[in-house]
Design a protein around this motif. Sequence first.
Motif, short mmCIF file in Angstrom:
data_model
loop_
_atom_site.label_atom_id
_atom_site.label_comp_id
_atom_site.label_asym_id
_atom_site.label_seq_id
_atom_site.Cartn_x
_atom_site.Cartn_y
_atom_site.Cartn_z
N ASN A 90 0.86 -1.18 0.00
CA ASN A 90 0.00 0.00 0.00
C ASN A 90 0.90 1.23 0.00
N ASN A 92 0.76 4.05 1.59
CA ASN A 92 1.11 4.57 2.91
C ASN A 92 2.13 3.66 3.62
N CYS A 95 5.50 4.36 2.02
CA CYS A 95 5.99 5.67 2.46
C CYS A 95 6.54 5.60 3.89
N LEU A 102 3.59 11.82 3.28
CA LEU A 102 2.43 11.49 2.46
C LEU A 102 1.17 12.08 3.06
N HIS A 104 -2.11 11.16 2.24
CA HIS A 104 -2.70 10.07 1.45
C HIS A 104 -4.01 10.47 0.77
N HIS A 105 -4.15 10.01 -0.47
CA HIS A 105 -5.32 10.23 -1.32
C HIS A 105 -5.47 11.68 -1.77
N ASP A 110 0.26 11.92 -3.43
CA ASP A 110 0.37 10.52 -3.86
C ASP A 110 1.35 10.38 -5.03
#
Length: 137
Positions: A90, A92, A95, A102, A104-105, A110
């Motif tokens: 994944n 995350n 990272c 990050l 995220h999303h 990203d």
Amino acid sequence: MNPEVAFDAFNVQLTGINEDLVRDKPTFPEIWNEIEPIMSSGILVAHNAVFDLGVLKACLAHYEIEWKPSVKYACTVQIGRKHLPDMKHNLNVMCDYYGIALEHHKADSDSHACAEILLRYFADGVNEKSIIRTYTL
């Protein structure tokens, strides 16, 4: 970009992007001429690239936009599964593993994280010629 479709509640919660934020934004066909030269300039890289390329393929088909029959790509998930087989891949998780910031999303975060992961793979000795794949549009 305005996707011109109803927004799924799960995706709104995940990304924070809702219909109000994109109502006045250009649509895919309106920005295609701007992004096509970038998309055509080299190898596309993404985290879970097959998913993203599937979305691109669907957009091109939906708007009847002709581009090219296939694209070269590299996927940081696929690379990671070979390079670090005992890990989850994944974004995350990767990272955290590499110490990459990050949010995220969020598209800009990203994509930056994906690029940083790819650079870490190269620093770890991944051969860049061995990671290129072809996706049929």
